[in-house]
Motif scaffolding. Structure first.
Motif, PDB file in Angstrom:
ATOM      1  N   ILE A 154      11.337   0.979  -9.294  1.00 41.50           N
ATOM      2  CA  ILE A 154      12.621   1.600  -8.920  1.00 41.50           C
ATOM      3  C   ILE A 154      13.738   1.284  -9.919  1.00 41.50           C
ATOM      4  CG2 ILE A 154      11.974   1.559  -6.466  1.00 41.50           C
ATOM      5  CD1 ILE A 154      14.084  -0.734  -6.162  1.00 41.50           C
ATOM      6  N   GLY A 155      13.389   0.767 -11.099  1.00 41.37           N
ATOM      7  CA  GLY A 155      14.407   0.334 -12.056  1.00 41.37           C
ATOM      8  C   GLY A 155      14.666   1.347 -13.164  1.00 41.37           C
ATOM      9  N   ILE A 187      16.596  -2.615 -23.523  1.00 44.23           N
ATOM     10  CA  ILE A 187      15.887  -1.325 -23.519  1.00 44.23           C
ATOM     11  C   ILE A 187      16.824  -0.213 -23.042  1.00 44.23           C
ATOM     12  CG2 ILE A 187      14.082  -0.012 -22.296  1.00 44.23           C
ATOM     13  CD1 ILE A 187      12.405  -2.702 -22.373  1.00 44.23           C
ATOM     14  N   THR A 188      17.575  -0.483 -21.976  1.00 40.33           N
ATOM     15  CA  THR A 188      18.480   0.515 -21.392  1.00 40.33           C
ATOM     16  C   THR A 188      19.622   0.863 -22.343  1.00 40.33           C
ATOM     17  OG1 THR A 188      17.928  -0.381 -19.224  1.00 40.33           O
ATOM     18  CG2 THR A 188      19.851   1.011 -19.319  1.00 40.33           C
ATOM     19  N   ALA A 189      19.962  -0.084 -23.221  1.00 43.75           N
ATOM     20  CA  ALA A 189      21.022   0.169 -24.204  1.00 43.75           C
ATOM     21  C   ALA A 189      20.461   0.762 -25.495  1.00 43.75           C
ATOM     22  CB  ALA A 189      21.763  -1.134 -24.509  1.00 43.75           C
ATOM     23  N   GLY A 190      19.126   0.819 -25.609  1.00 45.10           N
ATOM     24  CA  GLY A 190      18.501   1.385 -26.810  1.00 45.10           C
ATOM     25  C   GLY A 190      18.623   0.502 -28.034  1.00 45.10           C
ATOM     26  N   VAL A 191      18.568  -0.824 -27.827  1.00 44.99           N
ATOM     27  CA  VAL A 191      18.778  -1.775 -28.924  1.00 44.99           C
ATOM     28  C   VAL A 191      17.467  -2.494 -29.291  1.00 44.99           C
ATOM     29  CG1 VAL A 191      20.056  -3.847 -29.648  1.00 44.99           C
ATOM     30  CG2 VAL A 191      21.168  -2.156 -28.193  1.00 44.99           C
ATOM     31  N   PRO A 192      17.046  -2.463 -30.573  1.00 43.65           N
ATOM     32  CA  PRO A 192      15.871  -3.238 -31.002  1.00 43.65           C
ATOM     33  C   PRO A 192      16.121  -4.742 -30.823  1.00 43.65           C
ATOM     34  CG  PRO A 192      16.493  -1.619 -32.665  1.00 43.65           C
ATOM     35  CD  PRO A 192      17.617  -1.682 -31.670  1.00 43.65           C
ATOM     36  N   MET A 217      14.881   7.762 -21.452  1.00 44.27           N
ATOM     37  CA  MET A 217      13.931   7.763 -20.326  1.00 44.27           C
ATOM     38  C   MET A 217      14.442   6.894 -19.175  1.00 44.27           C
ATOM     39  SD  MET A 217      10.244   7.284 -22.132  1.00 44.27           S
ATOM     40  CE  MET A 217       9.677   8.332 -23.456  1.00 44.27           C
ATOM     41  N   ALA A 218      15.021   5.736 -19.529  1.00 38.08           N
ATOM     42  CA  ALA A 218      15.517   4.801 -18.501  1.00 38.08           C
ATOM     43  C   ALA A 218      16.590   5.459 -17.648  1.00 38.08           C
ATOM     44  CB  ALA A 218      16.068   3.542 -19.172  1.00 38.08           C
ATOM     45  N   TRP A 219      17.535   6.138 -18.297  1.00 40.76           N
ATOM     46  CA  TRP A 219      18.644   6.755 -17.561  1.00 40.76           C
ATOM     47  C   TRP A 219      18.161   7.946 -16.729  1.00 40.76           C
ATOM     48  CZ3 TRP A 219      23.758   5.042 -17.330  1.00 40.76           C
ATOM     49  CH2 TRP A 219      24.006   3.887 -18.087  1.00 40.76           C
ATOM     50  N   LYS A 220      17.178   8.681 -17.270  1.00 40.46           N
ATOM     51  CA  LYS A 220      16.624   9.813 -16.509  1.00 40.46           C
ATOM     52  C   LYS A 220      15.865   9.339 -15.276  1.00 40.46           C
ATOM     53  CE  LYS A 220      16.269  13.444 -19.963  1.00 40.46           C
ATOM     54  NZ  LYS A 220      15.462  13.953 -21.072  1.00 40.46           N
ATOM     55  N   ALA A 221      15.169   8.190 -15.408  1.00 39.88           N
ATOM     56  CA  ALA A 221      14.330   7.675 -14.308  1.00 39.88           C
ATOM     57  C   ALA A 221      15.132   7.413 -13.039  1.00 39.88           C
ATOM     58  CB  ALA A 221      13.618   6.398 -14.753  1.00 39.88           C
ATOM     59  N   VAL A 222      16.407   6.979 -13.189  1.00 34.97           N
ATOM     60  CA  VAL A 222      17.200   6.617 -12.007  1.00 34.97           C
ATOM     61  C   VAL A 222      18.050   7.770 -11.473  1.00 34.97           C
ATOM     62  CG1 VAL A 222      17.276   4.152 -12.539  1.00 34.97           C
ATOM     63  CG2 VAL A 222      19.064   5.646 -13.446  1.00 34.97           C
ATOM     64  N   GLU A 223      18.049   8.893 -12.205  1.00 40.09           N
ATOM     65  CA  GLU A 223      18.790  10.060 -11.715  1.00 40.09           C
ATOM     66  C   GLU A 223      18.004  10.719 -10.585  1.00 40.09           C
ATOM     67  OE1 GLU A 223      19.267  12.633 -15.057  1.00 40.09           O
ATOM     68  OE2 GLU A 223      20.749  11.331 -16.037  1.00 40.09           O
ATOM     69  N   GLU A 224      18.709  11.504  -9.765  1.00 43.04           N
ATOM     70  CA  GLU A 224      18.023  12.208  -8.677  1.00 43.04           C
ATOM     71  C   GLU A 224      16.887  13.054  -9.260  1.00 43.04           C
ATOM     72  OE1 GLU A 224      19.119  14.759  -4.689  1.00 43.04           O
ATOM     73  OE2 GLU A 224      20.734  13.886  -5.884  1.00 43.04           O
ATOM     74  N   GLY A 225      15.694  12.897  -8.700  1.00 38.95           N
ATOM     75  CA  GLY A 225      14.526  13.613  -9.228  1.00 38.95           C
ATOM     76  C   GLY A 225      13.754  12.823 -10.269  1.00 38.95           C
ATOM     77  N   GLY A 226      14.348  11.742 -10.783  1.00 44.01           N
ATOM     78  CA  GLY A 226      13.660  10.895 -11.763  1.00 44.01           C
ATOM     79  C   GLY A 226      12.599  10.037 -11.087  1.00 44.01           C
ATOM     80  N   SER A 227      11.737   9.420 -11.897  1.00 46.40           N
ATOM     81  CA  SER A 227      10.587   8.689 -11.342  1.00 46.40           C
ATOM     82  C   SER A 227      11.006   7.511 -10.460  1.00 46.40           C
ATOM     83  CB  SER A 227       9.685   8.195 -12.477  1.00 46.40           C
ATOM     84  OG  SER A 227      10.384   7.301 -13.321  1.00 46.40           O
ATOM     85  N   SER A 228      12.019   6.756 -10.860  1.00 41.46           N
ATOM     86  CA  SER A 228      12.444   5.588 -10.074  1.00 41.46           C
ATOM     87  C   SER A 228      13.185   6.017  -8.804  1.00 41.46           C
ATOM     88  CB  SER A 228      13.342   4.675 -10.917  1.00 41.46           C
ATOM     89  OG  SER A 228      12.592   4.106 -11.970  1.00 41.46           O
TER      90      SER A 228
END
Length: 484
Positions: A247-248, A376-381, A454-465
């Motif tokens: 759910i993250g 990861i959520t910030a897109g930083v190596p 991908m992380a931000w999409k996952a928590v949006e309505e309809g996203g996997s999380s």
């Protein structure tokens, strides 16, 4: 006319350390934001502020309010100093056994609370294995929250089941993790000593109890998202037979409402004057301990690299002679020579806001899962510097599976750092140069940015999380109606 669903009451019981309480708060808020779901967090008097402050902000912003239930913490009865209710307050690892003893003494209060309130579900931390038996008395489903990645959960379990470290003849010989989708190698020194010794130890028995209670529980909540580690989400469910809901990342939809205060933080103003991807952020979390000689080597590596940096140094206020303390861990004149180029923050820093700033080009991290997921959520190596817990597994995920990081070269799992196992300044410099200027830096940045999307999409309505949380809530509602 549709009948409104009955209220679902979910109770959360986090382990009493910052790295467990914060993600649990975020998860509770995700539940409470859904229709007809009430969330309650159990805590103790001295840890209460972690939850009451966000509630105060919620009244202003309209965010969901979390109910708080306070249990008395039996510090004295467990042999802890009076007023010690958080492992961050312990003087050393020797006291951790007493702390766990104290948390187990909360058993009676939990039973009384569950009997009286009869919630529809208890989400209890992995470190409360006894909670599964408590809930079964009242036919309440217990969900486990580890705060780990799916990959770490899988790695930990295949090591426990197959003991592959017995197939090598020395501590520094590599062994392969069996059964899992990628070929990942570790050494004996990179897993907890308690796992690889014959005799029973406190840590070994704790890990076994955690796994047993997890198997008997209703399932596992994971602070991750399916697209990040699909092979391991599948492996955990299909091969290891666990029910799990990803759910993250739970922090993404739980931004602090106190953004104005954070925006005024000196370091963010400083970052505004820097070019994109030009600054390295260094932070080893809230519980990692550092020794003066290691901090000195980090400073030497930073200066030699010539890179711009923000360096968060915690747990350095143990000495009353703070000025004298600084001279020990910093090379003489370091701050003067790096003025304008580097910033040292002593104590707390707004980590998420720093990582999301466009000036940040890399993150040197201890690989705790909260920090790793924020990177990861910030897109930083990342430059990976694991220390203990499941951090060596997270390093492998970041460097070898996701390929968005480089290891600094830590060889040994240890809760207490030592001079013998120290990382030298040259290795620090080399890792910093590689993450900022290496041949693969562009590919690494591209991969990190894709994962961020991908992380931000996952928590949006309809996203996997979002969908996984919906599925879990529906399942709990069905369980609730079956009991009526």
């Amino acid at each position: 006319m549709a009948v409104e669903a009955q209220e679902l009451h979910v109770v959360f019981f986090p382990f009493l350390s910052h790295g467990h309480m914060i993600p649990t708060l975020h998860i509770a808020r995700l539940f409470a934001a859904r229709d007809n779901v009430k969330a309650t967090i159990i805590t103790t008097p001295l840890n209460m502020a972690t939850f009451t402050k966000p509630n105060e902000n919620s009244t202003e912003t309209g965010a969901p309010i979390i109910n708080i239930q306070v249990f008395k913490f039996p510090a004295k009865e467990a042999g802890l100093p009076d007023g010690c209710e958080n492992p961050d307050q312990l003087s050393g690892p020797g006291m951790i056994k007493n702390f766990f003893k104290a948390t187990e003494m909360l058993n009676e209060q939990l039973e009384q609370y569950l009997e009286k309130i009869r919630p529809d579900c208890l989400v209890a931390d992995m470190f409360y294995p006894w909670a599964t038996k408590c809930t079964s008395k009242f036919n309440i489903p217990r969900l486990v929250f580890h705060g780990f990645s799916c990959f770490s959960l899988c790695a930990q379990e295949v090591i426990r089941l197959h003991e592959p470290y017995n197939n090598v003849s020395s501590d520094d010989e590599l062994f392969v993790l069996p059964s899992i989708p990628h070929e990942i190698q570790l050494t004996r020194l990179q897993i907890p000593e308690a796992l690889r010794i014959e005799e029973e130890s406190f840590l070994k028995s704790t890990i076994n109890r955690v796994i047993e209670s997890e198997v008997e529980s209703y399932g596992v909540i994971v602070n991750s998202f399916y697209e990040l580690e699909p092979d391991y989400a599948e492996f955990f469910t299909n091969e290891l037979g666990r029910k799990a809901w990803n759910i993250g990342p739970v922090s993404v939809t739980n931004k602090s409402p106190d953004v104005k205060a954070i925006d005024k933080h000196e370091c963010l103003k400083w970052l505004n004057s820097k070019k994109p991807n030009s600054v390295i952020y260094i932070c080893f979390g809230s519980t990692a301990r550092s020794i003066d000689p290691q901090l000195h080597e980090i400073a030497m590596g930073l200066e030699s690299s010539g890179k711009q940096f923000i360096w968060v140094v915690r747990n350095k206020s143990n000495s009353n002679e703070e000025g004298k303390n600084e001279e020990v861990w910093l090379p003489p004149g370091f701050e003067q020579r790096t003025e304008g180029k580097g910033l040292i923050i002593r104590g707390w820093a707004p980590q998420v806001s720093i990582l999301e700033h466009e000036a940040i080009g890399a993150f040197v991290t201890h690989c705790g899962w909260n920090s790793t997921l924020e990177g990861i959520t910030a897109g930083v190596p990342m430059v990976t510097w694991p220390m203990f817990a499941e951090q060596f597994y997270n390093e492998k995920l970041v460097t070898e599976i996701l390929k968005i990081g480089v290891p600094v070269g830590v060889k040994k799992w240890s809760m207490m750092p030592s001079v013998e196992d120290m990382i030298k300044g040259e290795a620090v410099e080399m890792a910093l140069r590689e993450i900022m200027d290496g041949k693969e830096v562009e590919e690494m940045r591209n991969r990190a940015n894709k994962l961020k999307e991908m992380a931000w999409k996952a928590v949006e309505e309809g996203g996997s999380s979002y969908s996984d949380l919906s599925a879990l809530i529906n399942e709990l509602r069905n369980y609730q109606s079956d009991q009526l």
